[in-house]
Design a protein around this motif. Structure first.
Motif, PDB file in Angstrom:
ATOM      1  N   LYS A 140       0.809  -1.273   0.012  1.00  6.70           N
ATOM      2  CA  LYS A 140       0.034   0.066  -0.089  1.00  6.70           C
ATOM      3  C   LYS A 140       0.873   1.153  -0.128  1.00  6.70           C
ATOM      4  O   LYS A 140       0.588   2.062  -0.590  1.00  6.70           O
ATOM      5  N   VAL A 141       1.932   1.202   0.755  1.00  7.19           N
ATOM      6  CA  VAL A 141       2.811   2.473   0.912  1.00  7.19           C
ATOM      7  C   VAL A 141       3.498   2.553  -0.509  1.00  7.19           C
ATOM      8  O   VAL A 141       3.710   3.798  -1.014  1.00  7.19           O
ATOM      9  N   ILE A 142       4.026   1.476  -1.149  1.00  6.30           N
ATOM     10  CA  ILE A 142       4.833   1.451  -2.151  1.00  6.30           C
ATOM     11  C   ILE A 142       3.760   2.025  -3.341  1.00  6.30           C
ATOM     12  O   ILE A 142       4.362   2.889  -4.107  1.00  6.30           O
ATOM     13  N   ASN A 143       2.488   1.590  -3.424  1.00  8.29           N
ATOM     14  CA  ASN A 143       1.681   1.917  -4.345  1.00  8.29           C
ATOM     15  C   ASN A 143       1.610   3.509  -4.199  1.00  8.29           C
ATOM     16  O   ASN A 143       1.411   4.256  -5.271  1.00  8.29           O
ATOM     17  N   LYS A 144       1.273   3.931  -3.133  1.00  8.74           N
ATOM     18  CA  LYS A 144       1.164   5.611  -2.967  1.00  8.74           C
ATOM     19  C   LYS A 144       2.327   6.338  -3.256  1.00  8.74           C
ATOM     20  O   LYS A 144       2.399   7.256  -4.047  1.00  8.74           O
ATOM     21  N   GLU A 145       3.536   5.777  -3.189  1.00 15.65           N
ATOM     22  CA  GLU A 145       5.032   6.377  -3.509  1.00 15.65           C
ATOM     23  C   GLU A 145       4.821   6.403  -5.049  1.00 15.65           C
ATOM     24  O   GLU A 145       5.341   7.487  -5.622  1.00 15.65           O
ATOM     25  N   VAL A 146       4.743   5.434  -5.919  1.00 17.90           N
ATOM     26  CA  VAL A 146       4.673   5.358  -7.282  1.00 17.90           C
ATOM     27  C   VAL A 146       3.620   5.840  -7.825  1.00 17.90           C
ATOM     28  O   VAL A 146       3.789   6.520  -9.021  1.00 17.90           O
ATOM     29  N   ILE A 147       2.698   6.518  -7.339  1.00 16.89           N
ATOM     30  CA  ILE A 147       1.674   7.299  -7.778  1.00 16.89           C
ATOM     31  C   ILE A 147       1.757   8.772  -7.500  1.00 16.89           C
ATOM     32  O   ILE A 147       1.464   9.595  -8.581  1.00 16.89           O
ATOM     33  N   THR A 148       2.504   8.913  -6.399  1.00 14.55           N
ATOM     34  CA  THR A 148       2.434  10.553  -6.131  1.00 14.55           C
ATOM     35  C   THR A 148       4.035  11.135  -6.588  1.00 14.55           C
ATOM     36  O   THR A 148       4.121  12.116  -7.033  1.00 14.55           O
ATOM     37  N   ASN A 188      -2.645  -7.997  -9.014  1.00 13.29           N
ATOM     38  CA  ASN A 188      -3.731  -7.008  -9.159  1.00 13.29           C
ATOM     39  C   ASN A 188      -4.042  -6.053  -7.701  1.00 13.29           C
ATOM     40  O   ASN A 188      -4.330  -4.724  -8.029  1.00 13.29           O
ATOM     41  N   LYS A 189      -3.091  -6.320  -6.976  1.00 12.66           N
ATOM     42  CA  LYS A 189      -3.126  -5.264  -5.782  1.00 12.66           C
ATOM     43  C   LYS A 189      -1.853  -4.249  -5.872  1.00 12.66           C
ATOM     44  O   LYS A 189      -1.494  -3.504  -4.902  1.00 12.66           O
ATOM     45  N   VAL A 190      -1.145  -4.502  -7.077  1.00  9.94           N
ATOM     46  CA  VAL A 190      -0.015  -3.757  -7.340  1.00  9.94           C
ATOM     47  C   VAL A 190      -0.228  -2.561  -8.347  1.00  9.94           C
ATOM     48  O   VAL A 190      -0.807  -2.816  -9.321  1.00  9.94           O
ATOM     49  N   THR A 191       0.179  -1.282  -8.175  1.00  5.90           N
ATOM     50  CA  THR A 191       0.178  -0.321  -8.944  1.00  5.90           C
ATOM     51  C   THR A 191       1.204  -0.269 -10.330  1.00  5.90           C
ATOM     52  O   THR A 191       2.439  -0.699  -9.698  1.00  5.90           O
ATOM     53  N   SER A 192       0.769  -0.421 -11.248  1.00  2.00           N
ATOM     54  CA  SER A 192       1.957  -0.645 -12.570  1.00  2.00           C
ATOM     55  C   SER A 192       2.646   0.533 -12.681  1.00  2.00           C
ATOM     56  O   SER A 192       2.401   1.742 -12.602  1.00  2.00           O
ATOM     57  N   LEU A 193       4.185   0.372 -13.028  1.00  2.69           N
ATOM     58  CA  LEU A 193       4.944   1.240 -13.386  1.00  2.69           C
ATOM     59  C   LEU A 193       5.555   0.652 -14.755  1.00  2.69           C
ATOM     60  O   LEU A 193       5.896  -0.623 -14.892  1.00  2.69           O
ATOM     61  N   ASP A 194       5.814   1.647 -15.645  1.00  2.00           N
ATOM     62  CA  ASP A 194       6.614   1.179 -16.926  1.00  2.00           C
ATOM     63  C   ASP A 194       7.902   1.070 -16.652  1.00  2.00           C
ATOM     64  O   ASP A 194       8.440   1.825 -15.976  1.00  2.00           O
ATOM     65  N   LYS A 195       8.424   0.025 -17.135  1.00  2.00           N
ATOM     66  CA  LYS A 195      10.031  -0.180 -17.145  1.00  2.00           C
ATOM     67  C   LYS A 195      10.847   0.619 -17.505  1.00  2.00           C
ATOM     68  O   LYS A 195      12.158   0.826 -17.009  1.00  2.00           O
ATOM     69  N   GLU A 196      10.350   1.626 -18.482  1.00  2.00           N
ATOM     70  CA  GLU A 196      11.242   2.846 -18.780  1.00  2.00           C
ATOM     71  C   GLU A 196      11.682   3.880 -17.656  1.00  2.00           C
ATOM     72  O   GLU A 196      12.668   4.265 -17.971  1.00  2.00           O
ATOM     73  N   ILE A 197      11.198   3.612 -16.545  1.00  2.00           N
ATOM     74  CA  ILE A 197      11.474   4.273 -15.547  1.00  2.00           C
ATOM     75  C   ILE A 197      12.645   3.889 -14.870  1.00  2.00           C
ATOM     76  O   ILE A 197      13.448   4.679 -14.168  1.00  2.00           O
ATOM     77  N   ILE A 198      13.025   2.812 -14.958  1.00  2.00           N
ATOM     78  CA  ILE A 198      14.122   1.947 -14.460  1.00  2.00           C
ATOM     79  C   ILE A 198      15.586   2.635 -14.869  1.00  2.00           C
ATOM     80  O   ILE A 198      15.616   2.550 -16.318  1.00  2.00           O
TER      81      ILE A 198
END
Length: 307
Positions: A8-16, A286-296
């Motif tokens: 939940k904390v990780i999802n918030k971080e990758v969204i904000t 499905n509980k994970v917020t997605s991030l594009d790999k290009e951000i790596i």
């Protein structure tokens, strides 16, 4: 060394603030390596032999090369040797208790050749290195010559690198043992394990095997229990022998794997033995917020698995 990571904390971080959070995770891993390299560099021995061990998909190869570059930035010559090149010819791999060849056992490697190679490096400062061709399953000896100057560093990476069978007859002053793996779980809102540290490595391997080794998901599923059994039998009991332990988990990485893994897992047919286990993994993903790999970042350990 275990840290608590809540999805939940990780999802918030990758969204904000995804860029800042990814950078923070990368810096955390880099800090582990930098501290270890500084401490090893301060040791008085002339040449330093670093034995870097870790289970499947722990990031050994990338970690070894990162450590080598850190030493190089400090003015040392640093070389990386893979224990994979010391495998016995495929038809010479001894069987396990089930009668099948045990590729996870330390005895799948040519122990005498490794021992002699390390002895030559420590006592003579030079050795000849083999090369193993995974396409043919054959090893060719005396392919490369490695010569060390006083102060040079050699990083030897492989599943069994910290096994004392390789170094018990060597001067311990020049040997450093490092164990690298995902050492933390990712938790759900209730503090229960959503993705175990071994789950994370499984996703790393599924994605890497499919995209870079032409291995279907079903094959990785079928091999994983044997891989895990080998880790529990041959590697986990030796962790305490390591001088240092590195947590290679990048907390944001499941966000990168989410869409890639779901796509691959959905390819399993309903009659597959792994169809329902895959459905359970998809439910967690499905509980994970997605991030594009290009951000790596281009130099991230995660590039070893997603390209």
């Amino acid at each position: 060394m275990e840290n608590l990571h809540y999805q939940k904390v990780i999802n918030k971080e990758v969204i904000t603030n995804p860029i800042e959070y990814v950078s923070k995770c990368e810096r955390m891993y880099a800090a582990y390596l930098e501290q270890i390299v500084r401490e090893i560099a301060a040791r008085p021995s002339d040449n330093k032999i670093i034995m870097l061990s870790g289970p499947s998909s722990s990031g050994k190869t990338t970690g070894a090369n990162k450590i080598a570059r850190l030493f190089q930035h400090m003015g040392y010559d640093a070389n990386v040797i893979s224990l994979d090149d010391f495998y016995r010819n495929r038809d010479e791999i001894p069987p396990g208790k089930d009668g099948k060849q045990d590729f996870e056992a330390v005895y799948a490697l040519d122990l005498e050749l490794i021992q002699n190679t390390l002895k030559d490096l420590v006592e003579k400062g030079e050795t000849m290195l083999p090369f193993f061709d995974f396409n043919t399953g054959k090893r060719t000896d005396n392919v490369f010559k490695l010569t060390l100057k006083p102060g040079d560093v050699v990083i030897i990476e492989g599943l069994h690198a910290i096994n004392p069978i390789f170094t018990e007859e060597l001067d311990s002053d020049c040997i450093v043992k490092i164990y690298a793996s995902t050492a933390s779980d990712i938790l759900d809102d209730n503090g229960e394990v959503l993705f175990s540290r071994r789950d994370v490595r499984f996703f790393r391997r599924v994605i890497r095997d499919y995209h870079f080794r032409s291995a279907p998901v079903e094959l990785t599923f079928s091999m994983w229990p044997k891989v895990a059994e080998g880790e529990d039998k041959y590697l986990i009991p030796l962790i305490d022998l390591a001088d240092y332990q590195i947590d290679s988990l990048h907390p944001y990485e499941m966000c990168i794997y989410r869409d890639l893994a779901i796509k691959l897992l959905k390819e399993l047919p309903e009659d597959s033995l792994y169809y329902y286990p895959a459905l359970e993994l998809i439910k967690s993903l499905n509980k994970v917020t997605s991030l594009d790999k290009e951000i790596i970042p281009k130099n991230s350990l995660l590039r070893e698995f997603v390209g």
